[in-house]
Design an enzyme around this catalytic site. Structure first.
Site, PDB file in Angstrom:
ATOM      1  N   GLU A  88       6.026  -1.532   0.913  1.00 46.23           N
ATOM      2  CA  GLU A  88       4.690  -1.238   1.460  1.00 46.23           C
ATOM      3  C   GLU A  88       4.690  -1.359   2.977  1.00 46.23           C
ATOM      4  O   GLU A  88       3.773  -1.902   3.590  1.00 46.23           O
ATOM      5  CB  GLU A  88       3.628  -2.151   0.831  1.00 46.23           C
ATOM      6  CG  GLU A  88       3.580  -2.108  -0.678  1.00 46.23           C
ATOM      7  CD  GLU A  88       3.126  -0.773  -1.257  1.00 46.23           C
ATOM      8  OE1 GLU A  88       2.604   0.070  -0.506  1.00 46.23           O
ATOM      9  OE2 GLU A  88       3.312  -0.574  -2.471  1.00 46.23           O
ATOM     10  N   ALA A  89       5.727  -0.830   3.617  1.00 49.61           N
ATOM     11  CA  ALA A  89       5.925  -0.960   5.061  1.00 49.61           C
ATOM     12  C   ALA A  89       4.837  -0.288   5.883  1.00 49.61           C
ATOM     13  O   ALA A  89       4.674  -0.609   7.059  1.00 49.61           O
ATOM     14  CB  ALA A  89       7.296  -0.415   5.458  1.00 49.61           C
TER      15      ALA A  89
END
Length: 195
Positions: A88-89
């Site tokens: 979930e960068a």
């Protein structure tokens, strides 16, 4: 020389699965890793990276205030970290992406970041924008639109499956809230939602 990698894709392309496979490969060779996931993503168990195919691993949660570099270096001081993996960068801040780049450049720790490139309006997330600017390697993970073309966009839908064109940038959801589409079908769906 360690590198910062950004693996990006639309929703449901297998980013978490790919991350968990990379983590497994390091650990299988006896190398320690450190996993991070966004605290805002509450679809599964807190502090866990979970793929849609059922793979999961414990991870350190991050939010906008987390000093990721300090967290990694504190653990690295007690035992070498071979790789940092971030799920979930897109939810990283620009400053946190800068921290990840420093981990690679200054401390020779490879960083693999996985996330969305754009939101449901087709706009870049802060973390994704900074990763696109700084990453040594940009790797697209492919997904498929309903028409068979490459899916590159994330259409947000309501409970009835209708396209949503307005709202907060972040609304956590999976297949119930988002559909991966090619740009042509994404644009057509948004135009219809605006009518």
């Amino acid at each position: 020389m360690a590198k910062l990698y950004f693996y990006y894709a639309s929703m449901n392309a297998g980013k978490s699965t790919t991350l968990l496979q990379a983590d497994f490969n390091y650990r299988e060779r006896g190398m320690a890793t450190m996993l991070f996931t966004a605290a805002v993503d509450d679809r599964f168990a807190a502090g866990t990276i979970t793929s849609r195919i059922g793979l999961a691993a414990a991870a350190t949660m991050f939010d906008r205030a987390t000093d990721i570099a300090a967290t990694v270096l504190a653990r690295h001081a007690t035992g070498a970290i071979a790789c940092v993996l971030v799920d979930e960068a897109q939810f990283l801040t620009a400053a946190q992406v800068d921290q990840l780049a420093r981990l690679a450049d200054t401390h020779d720790i490879p960083v693999l970041a996985y996330g969305l490139r754009t939101d449901f309006r087709g706009a870049l997330f802060e973390g994704s924008a900074r990763l696109l600017a700084l990453a040594d390697a940009l790797i697209e993970i492919k997904s498929v639109c309903e028409c068979g073309r490459k899916a590159t966009m994330n259409l947000r839908v309501d409970a009835d499956g209708r396209a949503v064109a307005e709202g907060r940038q972040t609304e956590i959801g999976g297949n119930d809230r988002y559909v991966a589409l090619c740009r042509r079908h994404f644009t057509a769906a948004l135009a219809k939602a605006g009518d």
